[in-house]
Design a protein around this motif. Sequence first.
Motif, PDB file in Angstrom:
ATOM      1  N   UNK A  26       0.840  -1.195   0.000  1.00  0.00           N
ATOM      2  CA  UNK A  26       0.000   0.000   0.000  1.00  0.00           C
ATOM      3  C   UNK A  26       0.876   1.246   0.000  1.00  0.00           C
ATOM      4  N   UNK A  27       0.323   2.361  -0.470  1.00  0.00           N
ATOM      5  CA  UNK A  27       1.044   3.639  -0.451  1.00  0.00           C
ATOM      6  C   UNK A  27       0.794   4.290   0.903  1.00  0.00           C
ATOM      7  N   UNK A  28       1.881   4.506   1.648  1.00  0.00           N
ATOM      8  CA  UNK A  28       1.782   4.859   3.065  1.00  0.00           C
ATOM      9  C   UNK A  28       1.077   6.184   3.321  1.00  0.00           C
ATOM     10  N   UNK A  29       1.242   7.158   2.419  1.00  0.00           N
ATOM     11  CA  UNK A  29       0.655   8.476   2.679  1.00  0.00           C
ATOM     12  C   UNK A  29      -0.700   8.665   2.006  1.00  0.00           C
ATOM     13  N   UNK A  76      -4.829   7.262   2.216  1.00  0.00           N
ATOM     14  CA  UNK A  76      -5.780   6.524   3.039  1.00  0.00           C
ATOM     15  C   UNK A  76      -6.211   5.249   2.320  1.00  0.00           C
ATOM     16  N   UNK A  77      -6.947   4.411   3.046  1.00  0.00           N
ATOM     17  CA  UNK A  77      -7.486   3.197   2.429  1.00  0.00           C
ATOM     18  C   UNK A  77      -8.317   3.541   1.196  1.00  0.00           C
ATOM     19  N   UNK A  78      -9.190   4.523   1.345  1.00  0.00           N
ATOM     20  CA  UNK A  78     -10.027   4.951   0.222  1.00  0.00           C
ATOM     21  C   UNK A  78      -9.165   5.409  -0.961  1.00  0.00           C
ATOM     22  N   UNK A  79      -8.144   6.206  -0.678  1.00  0.00           N
ATOM     23  CA  UNK A  79      -7.305   6.751  -1.748  1.00  0.00           C
ATOM     24  C   UNK A  79      -6.466   5.670  -2.425  1.00  0.00           C
ATOM     25  N   UNK A  80      -6.008   4.667  -1.656  1.00  0.00           N
ATOM     26  CA  UNK A  80      -5.281   3.556  -2.256  1.00  0.00           C
ATOM     27  C   UNK A  80      -6.156   2.807  -3.258  1.00  0.00           C
ATOM     28  N   UNK A  97     -16.799  -1.516  -2.566  1.00  0.00           N
ATOM     29  CA  UNK A  97     -15.807  -2.585  -2.444  1.00  0.00           C
ATOM     30  C   UNK A  97     -15.188  -2.580  -1.051  1.00  0.00           C
ATOM     31  N   UNK A  98     -14.898  -1.399  -0.515  1.00  0.00           N
ATOM     32  CA  UNK A  98     -14.352  -1.321   0.840  1.00  0.00           C
ATOM     33  C   UNK A  98     -15.372  -1.806   1.874  1.00  0.00           C
ATOM     34  N   UNK A  99     -16.649  -1.551   1.629  1.00  0.00           N
ATOM     35  CA  UNK A  99     -17.674  -2.072   2.523  1.00  0.00           C
ATOM     36  C   UNK A  99     -17.747  -3.590   2.438  1.00  0.00           C
ATOM     37  N   UNK A 141     -12.233   3.621   6.110  1.00  0.00           N
ATOM     38  CA  UNK A 141     -11.880   4.094   4.772  1.00  0.00           C
ATOM     39  C   UNK A 141     -10.881   5.247   4.783  1.00  0.00           C
ATOM     40  N   UNK A 142     -10.966   6.098   5.780  1.00  0.00           N
ATOM     41  CA  UNK A 142     -10.134   7.306   5.804  1.00  0.00           C
ATOM     42  C   UNK A 142      -8.934   7.171   6.740  1.00  0.00           C
ATOM     43  N   UNK A 143      -8.594   5.924   7.068  1.00  0.00           N
ATOM     44  CA  UNK A 143      -7.403   5.656   7.867  1.00  0.00           C
ATOM     45  C   UNK A 143      -6.218   5.375   6.949  1.00  0.00           C
ATOM     46  N   UNK A 144      -5.038   5.742   7.400  1.00  0.00           N
ATOM     47  CA  UNK A 144      -3.808   5.457   6.664  1.00  0.00           C
ATOM     48  C   UNK A 144      -3.325   4.043   7.006  1.00  0.00           C
ATOM     49  N   UNK A 145      -2.509   3.444   6.143  1.00  0.00           N
ATOM     50  CA  UNK A 145      -2.027   2.084   6.412  1.00  0.00           C
ATOM     51  C   UNK A 145      -1.416   1.910   7.795  1.00  0.00           C
ATOM     52  N   UNK A 146      -0.681   2.917   8.283  1.00  0.00           N
ATOM     53  CA  UNK A 146      -0.043   2.808   9.596  1.00  0.00           C
ATOM     54  C   UNK A 146      -1.059   2.730  10.729  1.00  0.00           C
TER      55      UNK A 146
END
Length: 236
Positions: free
Chosen positions: A99-102, A104-108, A125-127, A135-140
Amino acid sequence: MKNNVLMQLEKISKTYIMGEVTVEALKETSLDIFQGELLVILGPSGSGKSTMLNIMGGMDTTSSGRVIFGDEDLSRAGDSQLTRYRRNEVGFVFQFYNLIADLTARENVELAANLVENPLSTEEVLMEVGLESRMDHFPSQLSGGEQQRVSIARAAVKNPRLLLCDEPTGALDYQTGKLILGLLAKINRERGSTVVIVTHNTSIGEMANRVVRMRSGEITEIIENETTVSPERIEW
């Protein structure tokens, strides 16, 4: 299923030359992959299974042999044709998520959706993978299992004909691994994507329509399962 061949690998070989050492990763290996099947490729480290997966996905090329997808001869394809193929036809799920670290899940997931003309809904799809509240959390900010679910959503949003998974449960605990396998089976069943899972975990073969066993760059056995086991019932 067998009347509709999605991909043909015809006597493909892959040789790597590293200094004075020559490694035969694949040796004249042939395999048909059928539309809509769930295929598991089993083998120990160094058996050639990941090399085969990378060739299927257009991320690596053969030293000899042919790779046919639909009516395309990928073994003769140039870089631009392989890029189109990877973009439009293939979804990838990796062991360590990639995943791209910077973002969010939605943006990835949106990043992948923007690559194709008719993507599925990012939010839907995320649901489907159970991340409606993340959805708006970052990978970290996500657990390993949640990151892998983002990875699956990113692959699935393109609605690819071919979904390639390289050790998708390798970095996960037992229960989370079974959850991830259940999501892959659901995509295969409900979306009709052909799903190929590469793993060293023999138990995962129980969920497959077919199991391909590899050793030393060659296919040693192809097993067709008369019945498949749901991922929830697999034990290892």
